[in-house]
Design a protein around this motif. Structure first.
Motif, short mmCIF file in Angstrom:
data_model
loop_
_atom_site.label_atom_id
_atom_site.label_comp_id
_atom_site.label_asym_id
_atom_site.label_seq_id
_atom_site.Cartn_x
_atom_site.Cartn_y
_atom_site.Cartn_z
N SER A 190 -0.79 16.66 10.11
CA SER A 190 -1.78 15.76 9.52
C SER A 190 -2.63 16.44 8.46
O SER A 190 -3.48 15.82 7.84
CB SER A 190 -2.67 15.16 10.61
OG SER A 190 -3.34 16.19 11.28
N PRO A 235 -3.35 17.57 4.97
CA PRO A 235 -2.81 17.37 3.63
C PRO A 235 -2.69 18.72 2.92
O PRO A 235 -3.59 19.54 3.00
CB PRO A 235 -3.84 16.47 2.95
CG PRO A 235 -5.04 16.48 3.80
CD PRO A 235 -4.71 17.08 5.13
N SER A 236 -1.57 18.95 2.30
CA SER A 236 -1.33 20.26 1.70
C SER A 236 -1.63 20.23 0.22
O SER A 236 -1.36 19.25 -0.46
CB SER A 236 0.12 20.66 1.93
OG SER A 236 0.44 21.74 1.10
N GLU A 238 2.16 20.92 -1.74
CA GLU A 238 3.30 20.03 -1.89
C GLU A 238 2.83 18.59 -1.78
O GLU A 238 1.76 18.31 -1.23
CB GLU A 238 4.31 20.30 -0.79
CG GLU A 238 3.66 20.14 0.57
CD GLU A 238 4.57 20.55 1.71
OE1 GLU A 238 5.71 20.91 1.44
OE2 GLU A 238 4.12 20.46 2.85
N ASP A 239 3.62 17.68 -2.31
CA ASP A 239 3.28 16.27 -2.21
C ASP A 239 3.87 15.70 -0.95
O ASP A 239 4.99 15.99 -0.58
CB ASP A 239 3.82 15.52 -3.43
CG ASP A 239 3.10 15.96 -4.69
OD1 ASP A 239 1.87 16.08 -4.63
OD2 ASP A 239 3.77 16.20 -5.71
N ILE A 240 3.07 14.88 -0.29
CA ILE A 240 3.57 14.18 0.89
C ILE A 240 3.71 12.72 0.49
O ILE A 240 2.73 12.10 0.04
CB ILE A 240 2.61 14.33 2.08
CG1 ILE A 240 2.47 15.81 2.44
CG2 ILE A 240 3.08 13.53 3.27
CD1 ILE A 240 1.25 16.14 3.25
N GLY A 296 3.94 8.81 0.86
CA GLY A 296 3.46 7.80 1.80
C GLY A 296 2.28 8.29 2.62
O GLY A 296 1.49 9.11 2.18
N ASP A 297 2.20 7.76 3.84
CA ASP A 297 1.06 8.08 4.69
C ASP A 297 1.17 9.50 5.23
O ASP A 297 2.25 10.04 5.39
CB ASP A 297 1.01 7.11 5.87
CG ASP A 297 0.36 5.80 5.47
OD1 ASP A 297 -0.18 5.74 4.35
OD2 ASP A 297 0.41 4.86 6.27
N LEU A 298 -0.01 10.06 5.53
CA LEU A 298 -0.03 11.33 6.25
C LEU A 298 0.35 11.05 7.70
O LEU A 298 -0.09 10.05 8.26
CB LEU A 298 -1.45 11.91 6.24
CG LEU A 298 -1.96 12.57 4.98
CD1 LEU A 298 -3.44 12.86 5.15
CD2 LEU A 298 -1.20 13.85 4.71
N PRO A 299 1.14 11.93 8.29
CA PRO A 299 1.39 11.74 9.72
C PRO A 299 0.07 11.93 10.46
O PRO A 299 -0.69 12.84 10.13
CB PRO A 299 2.37 12.87 10.06
CG PRO A 299 2.81 13.45 8.76
CD PRO A 299 1.77 13.12 7.74
N ILE A 300 -0.22 11.10 11.39
CA ILE A 300 -1.52 11.20 12.07
C ILE A 300 -1.35 11.44 13.57
O ILE A 300 -0.28 11.25 14.11
CB ILE A 300 -2.37 9.93 11.88
CG1 ILE A 300 -1.64 8.71 12.45
CG2 ILE A 300 -2.75 9.72 10.44
CD1 ILE A 300 -2.55 7.56 12.77
#
Lengths: 344, 318, 335
Positions: A264, A266-267, A270-272, A274-278
């Protein structure tokens, strides 16, 4: 001290530490059976979110828990001796001398009514009985050591005349004045800007080598852990849920909480899409913790089994995890999506 | 710091002018014609008019004020109507009696208040804390003229010194009136100092409780400082900052209290002087005393502000 | 071309410092010193930088929470700085703000329902009889339940309070939301939830965000374009990809390299800056970064570098005299 010359593999061993806070009618178990070792000369990180008990653990080591809090059980073995057996006076002589601590808020952790020099010098007066002139000389040396420019001038300044980064350097100077064996750093860079954080972490690392210290680093920042620690304990709701070396923690996290936490984040590298895993839900109220695994209500893999509290299980590589998935009793899903898998 | 002190001193100038305006206006707000009073009630009209002319009472207000101000600046506060003597002479040594009384009372207040406040804060909610704060509440609620009368009743009249105590040949512990000897000073100082002690105790306690929770107190403990050092060196100095302000404000109340206390104990100080002057409608004397008292208050607060600035390093001197 | 929704031109915010014997204004804190940028409808622009760089002050100046010293703020074609108090109050309907500490910005004596209702009533966005319905809808939108309407702020956790803050901002159907460190105080697991919520709402309501943050991880995830500020000035503007993969200004480079990484072995080499950020009262002459810049030359101490296009075609701008020389390796760090 009889044990002074003895060599220890572990400078600190914490066994089943329990610290509770007592309000009107409930006991809040802030630290609930924490066990881990700090190998000599190494840096161990305790990572967790607010309410995990990481700061209370660190304050318990120095026995700086104030009412209504109380250490109710366990052992804190420092250089072979249990700190919980020490008298208050013995403990006072250890503080700031053999074990030192720096805190999160450099802005408020220094006394606003005394000069920098008076505050560093105090440590020398308490533990080494130095007089004013000697303490001043040593304080200036200390300021030099922590990289404060023109220390002869700075020493007579008051905390409010210094920037946040400078104040944290002063805090480090106070902590390291008496050459401690163990430094406890409680979120030492959280209040600082990232370029200053980099300076301070670098400084701690450098001084650790120079002064042959062991470090216990308390933080919520996984990046800081990755960059500075040798071993990591992940805490959740007063318990350690995972303990391993730092490389393994990020390459092969096991506990679903650790995995969720890493995912969860955010880095910036790198690009993630869609949604961040929560991690769903939120940390449970400390007065009303789940009776089984503390993480079960938020865990995507939880089964019936998780209504019972799992033990810390150690695998062949001394990777400890408090989760039923890593026991023989487990019969549910075994797919714990790791950080590595997410990226493949 | 130097700039601050200069600035702070300059700031007292408008305050001083304000005080003189108010004090000057007092004379005209109070009913009754001073000239008439000076001349006596049955004096003929032209005699009253004469006096009025002599005192400059027929001039326009601004002119009267200007004359008044320039006189004050030259140290001339006018003449007492009743005695005809210089107001400055009238106030003279009485001023020092009141200053002495106020000073001892403040010292007592600060001493008792600080000790009680610290002791309470260190053991919050303990029996000691509760008891001390209860006493403070009493001290706060008790009117000081009442306390004065009770003290006289007990210690100056009621309770005799037991005969087996040597060296004291008086029949009572303390004297009920006058000023000068130790036996005369004790009761008025207690009377006047109690209220302040109570306020300072409560203020110190809450201020200490706040400070004890601060991060730098934890730092001091983590350094290995003795608990005594933590409390008196690290906590108290910071806790004093708001207390100092209270002491300054306290001083105003103290001057008011001095009027009552001096009356109760028949002390010939400024308080009693002002009461007598009011009763006699001796306007120049009332004006003079009020002015001197106000200036004293301004001066004390100047000192308090400078102390505050000294203690509170966080305020930027620029 | 997208529609410009916010255009800031040469914005300055100088706070006076009083002092001396007579308490005159003796100097100014130049918190924001000539900042210009444009935000287009529907995008997220982030302002990043360390404390004292002026990012929050910029946000507050745009909202006129502090009156800016000079400059222009054009919102949806209207110059905000020319509006009188009443007009500005009306305009706030379209410009909302979410702060870092939701607790401090929520009235502790109002229930969540009352807080939202008040927001609606002030701006008259929803007729009275529909307000209740709308409150329930808002709470559900931000992931809270209708049953929580009658609770007070202190009964919620930090993450939930931030959701209330978001609901309040949404209550007046704004076009632009300024998020001032809106997720900085939250724990990682909760922060992720709120970030996802903000992104979802952006899609649903076609919101534009001006996202002020010091956390570059969050910024990379949420932004389309990024503004980097240092000591009251913009040092670099670029779209997200270009900024993170190809930073041009030496400050941006060191800033990015200073962030601790959970994969230290993969991280680019760290450039540790020496010293502290200088005081914004007397900022350095020339390039403000020259006191800490590893490449600084004599020219940097004299000439203020203008913000200029540095990478072709994609609008990547930086304010440095030597971008090309550094990139080509002609200039080497001198400290």
């Amino acid at each position: 001290m009889a044990n002074e010359s003895q060599n220890f593999d572990n400078i600190l061993e914490i066994k089943e530490l329990q610290t509770s806070f007592f309000t009107e009618d409930v006991e809040i178990k802030a630290v609930d059976g924490v066990t881990f070792d700090l190998p000599k000369g190494k840096t161990v990180g305790i990572v967790g979110e607010s309410g995990s008990g990481k700061s209370i653990t660190s304050l318990s080591i120095l026995r700086l828990i104030d009412r209504p809090g109380k250490i109710v059980g366990g052992e804190i073995i420092f250089k072979g001796e249990n700190l919980l057996d020490k008298s208050n006076e013995e403990m006072r002589k250890i503080r700031g001398n053999q074990i030192s601590m720096i805190f999160q808020e450099p802005m408020t952790s220094l006394n606003p009514t005394y000069t920098i020099g008076q505050q560093i010098g105090e440590a020398y007066k308490i533990h080494e009985g130095l007089n004013k002139a000697e303490a001043r000389k040593k304080s200036i040396d200390m300021l030099k050591l922590v990289g404060i420019p023109s220390p002869e001038k700075r020493i007579d300044q008051y905390p409010h005349e210094l920037s946040g980064g400078m104040r944290q350097r002063v805090m480090i100077a106070i902590a390291l004045a008496c050459n401690p064996d163990l430094l406890i750093a409680d979120e030492p860079t959280t209040a600082l800007d990232v370029t200053i954080q980099a300076q301070i972490l670098e400084l701690i690392k450098e001084l650790q080598e120079k002064l042959d210290m062991s470090v216990l680093l308390i933080t919520h920042d996984l990046g800081v852990v990755a960059e500075t620690c040798d071993y990591v304990a992940v805490m959740y709701c007063g318990k350690i849920v995972e303990y391993t070396d730092v490389k393994t923690l990020f390459s092969n996290p096991q506990h679903p909480y650790t995995v969720g936490l890493i995912n969860s984040l955010p880095s910036h590298e790198e690009d993630i899409e869609g949604d961040l895993p929560i991690i769903k839900g939120m940390v449970p109220n400390p007065t009303n913790l789940p009776s089984g695994c503390r993480f079960a209500p938020r865990c995507p893999y939880a089964t019936e089994l998780c209504n019972t509290l799992p033990e810390l299980v150690t695998d062949d590589n001394n990777h400890q995890t408090r989760c039923w998935i890593y026991t023989d009793e487990w019969n549910g899903s075994t797919e714990v999506k790791t950080y590595a898998e997410r990226n493949s | 710091m130097f700039v601050f002190i200069i600035r702070r001193i300059l700031q007292t100038i408008p305050v001083f002018l304000g005080v003189t305006i108010i004090v000057f206006s007092l004379m005209h707000l109070i009913p009754g014609d001073p000239a008439q009073i000076m001349a006596g009630e049955s004096a003929p009209a032209e005699q009253v008019e004469n006096i009025r002319e002599r005192l400059g009472l027929n001039d326009p207000y601004p002119v009267q004020y200007w004359n008044y101000l320039s006189n004050v600046l030259q140290g001339d506060l006018g003449n007492s109507i009743r005695s005809g003597r210089d107001v400055t002479t009238e106030i003279g040594h009485r001023f020092w009696i009141t200053v002495e009384l106020a000073f001892y009372s403040i010292v007592l207040s600060v001493f008792l208040g600080l000790i009680a406040g610290i002791v309470s804060a260190v053991k919050q909610y303990s029996f000691r804390d509760v008891t001390l704060m209860l006493i403070a509440l009493f001290g706060l609620s008790m009117p000081n003229f009442w306390l004065g009368l009770m003290l006289i009743q007990w210690f100056a009249i009621g309770l005799d010194v037991p005969s087996w105590i040597p060296f004291i040949d008086n029949t009572a512990w303390f004297k009920p009136s006058g000023w000068g000897s130790f036996q005369q000073i004790v009761l008025p100082v207690i009377t006047l100092g109690t209220g302040g002690a109570a306020i300072i105790a409560r203020m110190t306690r809450s201020s200490m409780l706040e400070v004890i929770d601060q991060d730098y107190i934890r730092t001091a403990r983590a350094k290995g400082a003795k608990e005594r050092v933590v409390i008196y060196r690290h906590a108290l100095k910071n806790a004093l900052i708001p207390v100092v302000t209270v002491v300054g404000l306290q001083f105003g109340g103290l001057l008011g209290g001095a009027v009552l206390t001096e009356t109760v104990f028949a002390i010939n100080g400024m308080g009693k002087l002002v009461i007598d002057a009011i009763q006699a409608r001796d306007f120049p004397l009332v004006q003079g005393t009020v002015l001197v008292a106000s200036l004293l208050f301004v001066l004390v607060n100047l000192i308090v502000d400078i102390t505050y600035r000294y203690l509170n390093k966080r305020i930027d001197f620029n | 071309m997208q529609k410009e929704i916010l255009k800031v031109t040469d914005l300055k915010q100088h706070f006076p410092i009083k002092g001396g014997i007579f308490g005159r204004t003796i100097n100014h804190v130049k918190a924001v010193d000539g900042v210009s940028f444009t935000v287009y409808e529907g995008e997220t622009v982030s302002i990043v930088g360390e404390s004292g760089c002026g990012k929050s002050t910029t946000g507050r100046a745009i909202l006129r929470l502090d009156e800016p010293t000079s400059g222009e703020v054009e919102f949806d074609g209207i110059d905000l700085l020319s509006l009188n108090k009443k007009e500005m109050r009306k305009k706030r309907k379209d410009l909302q703000v979410i702060f870092q500490d939701p607790y401090a910005s929520l009235n502790p004596r109002q229930t969540v329902g009352e807080i939202l209702q008040e927001a609606m009533s002030i701006q008259n966005t929803v007729p009275k009889e529909k307000q209740h319905e709308r409150i329930v809808e808002l709470l559900e939108t931000v992931g809270l339940g209708a049953h929580q309407m009658d609770r007070y702020p202190h009964e919620f956790s930090g993450g939930q309070r931030q959701r209330i803050g978001i609901a309040r901002a949404l209550a007046v159907e704004p076009q632009l939301i300024i998020c001032d460190e809106a997720v900085s105080a939250l724990d990682v697991s909760i922060q992720a939830q709120v970030i996802n919520l903000l992104k979802k709402l952006q899609k649903e309501y076609k919101l534009t965000y001006l996202f002020i943050s010091h956390d570059l991880g969050v910024v990379r995830h949420i932004s389309d374009r990024i503004i980097v500020m240092y000591l009251g000035k913009i040092v670099e503007i670029a779209d997200k990809k270009s900024l993170f993969t190809n930073p041009q200004h030496p400050y941006t480079k060191s800033l990015l390299s200073a962030i601790p990484s959970i994969h230290p072995e993969k991280r680019r080499e760290r450039i540790i800056l020496t010293g502290d950020v200088p005081s914004p009262i007397d900022p350095p002459q020339g390039c403000r970064f020259h006191t800490r810049c590893p490449f600084a030359t004599e020219r940097c101490t004299r000439e203020v570098p203008e913000l200029r296009n540095v990478v072709t075609d994609n609008g990547h701008q930086a304010a440095c005299h030597y971008v090309e020389d550094i990139e080509a390796g002609i200039m080497q760090p001198v400290r």
